[in-house]
Design a protein around this motif. Structure first.
Motif, PDB file in Angstrom:
ATOM      1  N   THR A   2      21.365 -16.900  -1.364  1.00 20.74           N
ATOM      2  CA  THR A   2      22.134 -17.827  -2.174  1.00 20.74           C
ATOM      3  C   THR A   2      23.629 -17.608  -1.942  1.00 20.74           C
ATOM      4  O   THR A   2      24.054 -16.516  -1.564  1.00 20.74           O
ATOM      5  N   TYR A   3      24.366 -18.670  -2.171  1.00 20.31           N
ATOM      6  CA  TYR A   3      25.823 -18.649  -2.021  1.00 20.31           C
ATOM      7  C   TYR A   3      26.441 -19.109  -3.327  1.00 20.31           C
ATOM      8  O   TYR A   3      25.971 -20.062  -3.941  1.00 20.31           O
ATOM      9  N   THR A  18      21.462 -11.758  -0.838  1.00 18.49           N
ATOM     10  CA  THR A  18      20.134 -11.726  -0.228  1.00 18.49           C
ATOM     11  C   THR A  18      19.258 -10.835  -1.100  1.00 18.49           C
ATOM     12  O   THR A  18      19.723 -10.279  -2.086  1.00 18.49           O
ATOM     13  N   THR A  19      18.010 -10.683  -0.716  1.00 21.22           N
ATOM     14  CA  THR A  19      17.123  -9.825  -1.504  1.00 21.22           C
ATOM     15  C   THR A  19      17.550  -8.361  -1.425  1.00 21.22           C
ATOM     16  O   THR A  19      17.273  -7.594  -2.337  1.00 21.22           O
ATOM     17  N   ALA A  20      18.248  -7.978  -0.359  1.00 24.86           N
ATOM     18  CA  ALA A  20      18.615  -6.582  -0.170  1.00 24.86           C
ATOM     19  C   ALA A  20      20.030  -6.245  -0.639  1.00 24.86           C
ATOM     20  O   ALA A  20      20.299  -5.107  -1.012  1.00 24.86           O
ATOM     21  N   ASN A  21      20.961  -7.209  -0.588  1.00 23.46           N
ATOM     22  CA  ASN A  21      22.333  -6.880  -0.975  1.00 23.46           C
ATOM     23  C   ASN A  21      23.149  -8.125  -1.290  1.00 23.46           C
ATOM     24  O   ASN A  21      22.664  -9.245  -1.214  1.00 23.46           O
ATOM     25  N   TRP A  77      25.145 -25.329   6.806  1.00 25.13           N
ATOM     26  CA  TRP A  77      25.519 -26.699   6.418  1.00 25.13           C
ATOM     27  C   TRP A  77      25.013 -27.076   5.038  1.00 25.13           C
ATOM     28  O   TRP A  77      25.704 -27.708   4.267  1.00 25.13           O
ATOM     29  N   ARG A  78      23.783 -26.687   4.683  1.00 24.57           N
ATOM     30  CA  ARG A  78      23.222 -27.108   3.395  1.00 24.57           C
ATOM     31  C   ARG A  78      23.956 -26.494   2.206  1.00 24.57           C
ATOM     32  O   ARG A  78      23.824 -26.965   1.084  1.00 24.57           O
ATOM     33  N   TRP A  79      24.751 -25.443   2.433  1.00 26.68           N
ATOM     34  CA  TRP A  79      25.496 -24.811   1.359  1.00 26.68           C
ATOM     35  C   TRP A  79      26.968 -25.199   1.328  1.00 26.68           C
ATOM     36  O   TRP A  79      27.682 -24.847   0.391  1.00 26.68           O
ATOM     37  N   VAL A  80      27.457 -25.917   2.320  1.00 25.86           N
ATOM     38  CA  VAL A  80      28.889 -26.229   2.392  1.00 25.86           C
ATOM     39  C   VAL A  80      29.344 -27.054   1.192  1.00 25.86           C
ATOM     40  O   VAL A  80      30.321 -26.725   0.531  1.00 25.86           O
TER      41      VAL A  80
END
Length: 89
Positions: A2-3, A18-21, A77-80
């Motif tokens: 996620t952003y 992310t799931t790790a950090n 692109w989908r997060w821009v």
């Protein structure tokens, strides 16, 4: 992955989780960053943004790269537009 983004004064923060950090990029003098990301999302042939020495924004094959100081974040692109909207809110 996620952003998230926020702006306080003229400093933007973009966080990638992310799931790790989680990684956060601080971008100073970024009052126009949301508008610049919108320009890339609506017209990927937009010229790279060079706000040297504070930050640069340029398209990549998979999205947009924002560099600031020694750090960078690649935004797919989908997060821009979601990031641009968060910075323009």
């Amino acid at each position: 992955m996620t952003y998230n983004a926020a702006i306080s004064g003229s400093t933007a923060t973009i966080t990638v989780t992310t799931t790790a950090n989680s990684t956060t990029l601080k971008v100073i003098n970024a009052t126009s960053l949301g508008d610049q990301l919108t320009a890339f999302a609506t017209n990927p042939s937009t010229a790279p943004v060079d706000q040297t020495p504070d930050y640069m924004v340029y398209p990549t094959d998979s999205g947009v790269r924002v560099t600031s100081g020694p750090g960078q974040v690649n935004i797919p692109w989908r997060w821009v537009m979601p990031i641009a909207n968060q910075l323009n809110a």
